[in-house]
Design an enzyme around this catalytic site. Sequence first.
Site, mmCIF file in Angstrom:
data_model
loop_
_atom_site.group_PDB
_atom_site.id
_atom_site.type_symbol
_atom_site.label_atom_id
_atom_site.label_comp_id
_atom_site.label_asym_id
_atom_site.label_seq_id
_atom_site.Cartn_x
_atom_site.Cartn_y
_atom_site.Cartn_z
ATOM 1 N N CYS A 98 40.108 45.243 38.519
ATOM 2 C CA CYS A 98 41.096 46.012 39.272
ATOM 3 C C CYS A 98 40.863 47.475 38.910
ATOM 4 O O CYS A 98 39.764 47.844 38.504
ATOM 5 C CB CYS A 98 42.517 45.545 38.942
ATOM 6 S SG CYS A 98 42.944 45.736 37.194
ATOM 7 N N MET A 99 41.863 48.314 39.035
ATOM 8 C CA MET A 99 41.647 49.736 38.787
ATOM 9 C C MET A 99 41.345 50.031 37.317
ATOM 10 O O MET A 99 40.570 50.930 37.002
ATOM 11 C CB MET A 99 42.886 50.535 39.215
ATOM 12 C CG MET A 99 43.165 50.469 40.708
ATOM 13 S SD MET A 99 41.775 51.019 41.720
ATOM 14 C CE MET A 99 41.588 52.691 41.151
#
Length: 484
Positions: free
Chosen positions: A28-29
């Site tokens: 994810c980020m």
Amino acid sequence: MAKITTSMIQEILTAIGGKSNVIKCGNCMTRLRLTLHDDNLADRDTIKRIAGVMGLVESDDQFQIVLGPGKAQTAAEMMNEMMEGEEDNSASTTAESRDLKDVASEHKQKLKKKQTSAAQRFLSKFATIFTPLIPGFIAAGLLLGFATLLDQIYIIGNESPNANLVDLILYMKVFSKGLFSFLSILIGYNAQQAFGGSGVNGAILASLFVLGYNPDATSGIYSGMTDFFGHGIDPRGNIIGVLIAAIIGAGVEKKVRQYMPDNLDMILTSVVTLLIMGAVTFVVIMPIGGVLFQGMSWLFMNLNGNPIGSAILAGLFLISVMFGIHQGFVPVYFALMDAQGFNSLFPILAMAGAGQVGAALALYAKANKDALLRTQVKGSIIPGFLGIGEPLIYGVTLPRVKPFITACVGGAAGGFFIGLVSYMGLPVGLNTVFGPSGIVALPLMTSNAGIFAGMLVFAAGLVISYVAGFLATWFFGTKNVDLS
């Protein structure tokens, strides 16, 4: 803050139990998200001590290593490359039982290890793009097929059809319309993600092909633009253009991320990527995609429309499956759907699987009653009839070579028939982009003469492939072949 390096990724891999313990690697980020075979093999304390690791989170079936913004995606890319680029030397277990599943898996994996060329790796990514969409293709196609059947049986020619039945038919058809109206966006998302970019950027680029650029158009969503700085916009190319834009977009995004400071990555990387790729898409990709799309449609419509071309396509399809490049046909399916309203290539290629069934039945008939081969065929023949051919390919015909060749001959015979019928003026095709390739595909077949004609031609092609595959194998595919 520590940079993501090869040695760091190697430390993480060692600490989580090695490459063989990793099922899936994503991000994810801020986190490297890992799905592991066995969480107990991971040394949590060692992971936390690795320079650059900011924390560890375990949620559901995911093992999440916190690396910070701008680093997680780089780490995931490097780890996936490392796992793909090197052989895993972990000990492998060998089972004494030699059932169909074991044999098929063994031969399939041997072939997969040989598929290392850049072209094969590129085409293999198409599976990542399209495989998640296949259940939707099949569901929408089946609903459309059953709706068309009801329409032709109960509605057409009926001056006072049942209102509830009309509503039901319209309801069953709406899913197919919804799928194909916005399918490009789904493909753009998957494509950019498959090639190492952010899926949402691919979806946004794909939406440029869906929007309208004519304010007077009576359908579609008007984009608010009629040109790009004086350059005319013609969103042709559809799926071909979307794939090109998403693949190039992934490369641009990765390059931008290399030069973007970590603390600005989340804000500016996508902004810069979209500004660059939007211009490239309008000016370059849309025109090129349109030409490629039209050329591909013309080529395969002419191949599909004659018996020789159809026989060649059906006869060679199993070989493309063997080398893992058959996903390269999927963009052609879209081109044909756009040009003809149905996928006329799919039923031709489906004959290849039917040839496998015929070949397997011949091997079963030739084998001794107590032969292991008979057990293997029994375990794979029903899936074969239903269009699932891998157990037959990797477990029965391919290891014996000759039956694989005669199965291809059987598929070519069915392809010849489908092409001959098309040449005589009745092309048939799938009512959706992708679907099952066996008898389950019957309700999804259609033609210019209606669904019943399409179903009849497809069924006849299957029977011809079954018989041709059986006879070719019976007479030419069993000599000096292991039938035990």
